[in-house]
Design an enzyme around this catalytic site. Structure first.
Site: not given
Length: 364
Positions: A170-172
């Site tokens: 998942i994104d930062k």
């Protein structure tokens, strides 16, 4: 033909973008190989920039041309320009005046929230702001560095072995659940489940605008935005650009100018929810990269503007949380389902919108 081993989110030409001068201007004359491709014996002549862009759809042709003009792309030991036409059995290399960054993963004592763990897997709740895996600009302080420390006494687990570790990402600045495989067998089993779409993943998101209808389906290929290499874009399913992607959504709560939705993924493309929601005119609230950091709906009053600005400060990221994760256990076959409560910033943001709408209703 051998391919460049990269992740979809990574730009193989990142290092050529730095103002380090021409690749042939190394102080000691030493050049370092960063990747290599062996061209097939049956390859037809084609411009090298077109060839590399087709083989790596997440890299813009313009970036490839810049690398060639900087003298970074070599064929059979000599630098070439972007109009060079490749031939059968050519060897293409990216050569730079500095060594390739050591990308080996080092264990770091970073706290992580482990919600489940057994001998073959672990499920963690990632906070917003933490990168999941080392990459360009983030070689330390990642979730995997933390996992390597957490499992430092497990001799069978090597964080540098691609056969174990992260099964998905998942994104930062997205918070929520991730599963990590401790053994090759577990990663193979979980990987097949993700590939066959038998896992269950749902996200909660606050998006701009009042959604039309109570639920819907977004289908559109996800590919790199040709105008911004850091952003993904939705393309028509029959465009031949990017990778197929499907997102299902349903309304959880309405706030007039924003909507709280649940998103369920059929596929797991880079920035999928963020790109898909933007494509239908409902960018995620606070998502700077996709235009969600502007006041897109609502009043023109200074009071409303101040309210929204306070919301941005309260949750200074895209309002996206990986809420649930479900899969079958690699060994027992048991169904495993996990639910992650909203983190403080997301919960505070939703509560602020609830109070705003309640106050507005009482004035009507």
């Amino acid at each position: 033909m051998s391919m460049i081993d990269i992740d979809d989110t990574e730009d193989i030409f990142d290092e050529t973008a730095e103002p380090a001068g021409n690749a042939t201007e190394a102080a000691d004359g030493q050049l370092y190989e960063h990747w290599s491709i062996d061209v097939d014996p049956g390859q037809k002549p084609v411009r090298i920039d077109k060839f590399l862009a087709e083989k790596n759809p997440y890299q813009s042709r313009n970036r490839i041309q810049q690398a060639a003009e900087a003298g970074c792309i070599f064929v059979n030991g000599a630098p070439v320009k972007s109009n060079y036409k490749i031939r059968p059995n050519d060897v293409i290399k990216l050569m730079l005046a500095r060594p390739k960054h050591d990308s080996s993963i080092v264990a770091e004592d970073i706290p992580i929230n482990v919600v489940y763990e057994d001998d073959v897997l672990m499920v963690v709740n990632k906070p917003a702001g933490m990168v999941v895996h080392p990459g360009a600009g983030n070689f330390t302080g990642t979730l995997i560095n933390a996992v390597a420390w957490h499992l430092r006494d497990m001799k069978e687990f090597d964080a540098n072995n691609p056969e174990v570790g992260l099964v998905h990402r998942i994104d930062k600045d997205t918070s929520g659940l991730l599963v990590i495989a401790k053994t090759p067998e577990a990663k193979t089993s979980l990987g097949k489940q993700f590939y066959n779409k038998t896992t269950h993943r749902s996200y909660n998101a606050l998006v701009w605008g009042n959604m039309d209808g109570e639920e819907g389906r977004i289908e559109g290929n996800i590919g790199r935005d040709p105008k911004d290499r850091l952003r993904m874009k939705t393309f028509s399913p029959d465009s031949g650009i990017g990778k197929p992607a499907v997102t299902h959504w349903r309304v959880l709560e309405r706030f007039g100018y924003t909507t709280l939705v649940e998103c369920i993924l059929e596929t797991g493309r880079t920035h999928q929810i963020r790109a898909h929601m933007k494509s239908i005119g409902h960018p995620l609230f606070g998502d700077e990269r996709y235009g969600g950091c502007e006041i897109l709906r609502g009043q023109r009053s200074s009071t409303y503007k101040a309210f929204v600005e306070n919301c941005f400060r309260l949750c200074p990221r895209q309002a996206l949380h990986a809420r649930t994760l479900g899969f079958r256990h690699p060994l027992t076959g048991e169904q495993m389902d996990f639910d992650s409560p909203w983190p403080d910033d997301f919960a505070a943001l939703i509560e602020k919108w609830r109070r705003f709408i309640a106050g507005k209703a009482s004035m009507d």
